[in-house]
Design a protein around this motif. Structure first.
Motif, short mmCIF file in Angstrom:
data_model
loop_
_atom_site.label_atom_id
_atom_site.label_comp_id
_atom_site.label_asym_id
_atom_site.label_seq_id
_atom_site.Cartn_x
_atom_site.Cartn_y
_atom_site.Cartn_z
N CYS A 10 0.84 -1.21 0.00
CA CYS A 10 0.00 0.00 0.00
C CYS A 10 0.87 1.25 0.00
O CYS A 10 0.58 2.22 -0.71
N ARG A 11 1.91 1.24 0.80
CA ARG A 11 2.81 2.39 0.84
C ARG A 11 3.46 2.61 -0.52
O ARG A 11 3.59 3.73 -0.99
N GLN A 12 3.87 1.53 -1.14
CA GLN A 12 4.49 1.65 -2.46
C GLN A 12 3.49 2.17 -3.48
O GLN A 12 3.83 3.01 -4.31
N MET A 13 2.26 1.69 -3.43
CA MET A 13 1.23 2.16 -4.35
C MET A 13 0.91 3.64 -4.09
O MET A 13 0.71 4.41 -5.03
N LYS A 14 0.86 4.04 -2.82
CA LYS A 14 0.60 5.43 -2.50
C LYS A 14 1.72 6.33 -3.01
O LYS A 14 1.47 7.41 -3.54
N ARG A 15 2.95 5.87 -2.83
CA ARG A 15 4.09 6.65 -3.34
C ARG A 15 4.05 6.76 -4.85
O ARG A 15 4.30 7.83 -5.42
N LEU A 16 3.74 5.67 -5.50
CA LEU A 16 3.66 5.67 -6.96
C LEU A 16 2.54 6.59 -7.44
O LEU A 16 2.73 7.37 -8.37
#
Length: 144
Positions: A10-16
């Motif tokens: 989720c954090r990676q998706m939010k950053r992306l």
């Protein structure tokens, strides 16, 4: 399903998603300005008529002309004139036989020029001194 990996994903998706959004905003904002900037050199080119000197009106037909080859006409002065823009706010006018004048440009647009002499050099007398000259205001008469 492993619940420990979901927060990291989720954090990676939010950053992306954040990076994509910022990139999109940057592109939209940079392309939003449809005005084409005009180089300051081309703004100088043309014939200018003095309309105000030292806060007062001018009755004389005092005009100056700047050409795109760096030459300049000063009808009421003698000599061969050239000019050079140093910065967006600095102009030097050279009279080959006399000297040079350095101006501060307060405003330069397609229809007006406001300047003030700040330094003068007289070659024959070896004078090179700061000057706090009067404000000169011009309007454009022609583009060429």
């Amino acid at each position: 399903m492993n619940y420990k990996k979901i927060p990291k994903q989720c954090r990676q998706m939010k950053r992306l998603l954040f990076r994509f959004t910022m990139l999109t905003l940057l592109l939209v904002c940079s392309c939003d300005n449809n005005q084409q900037s005009v180089p300051i050199d081309s703004l100088m080119v043309g014939k200018w008529k003095m309309v105000e000197y030292a806060g007062g009106s001018v009755n004389a037909l005092d005009t100056i002309s700047f050409y795109d080859n760096g030459k300049m006409d000063y009808p009421f002065e003698t000599g061969e004139f050239t000019y050079r823009l140093i910065k967006p706010d600095s102009l030097i006018i050279y009279n080959r036989d006399f000297g040079e004048q350095h101006y501060k440009i307060f405003k330069l647009s397609k229809d007006s020029l406001i300047r003030q002499i700040k330094r003068q050099r007289v070659y024959a007398d070896s004078i090179d001194e700061p000057v706090n000259g009067e404000i000169e205001k011009y309007i454009r008469v022609t583009d060429r």
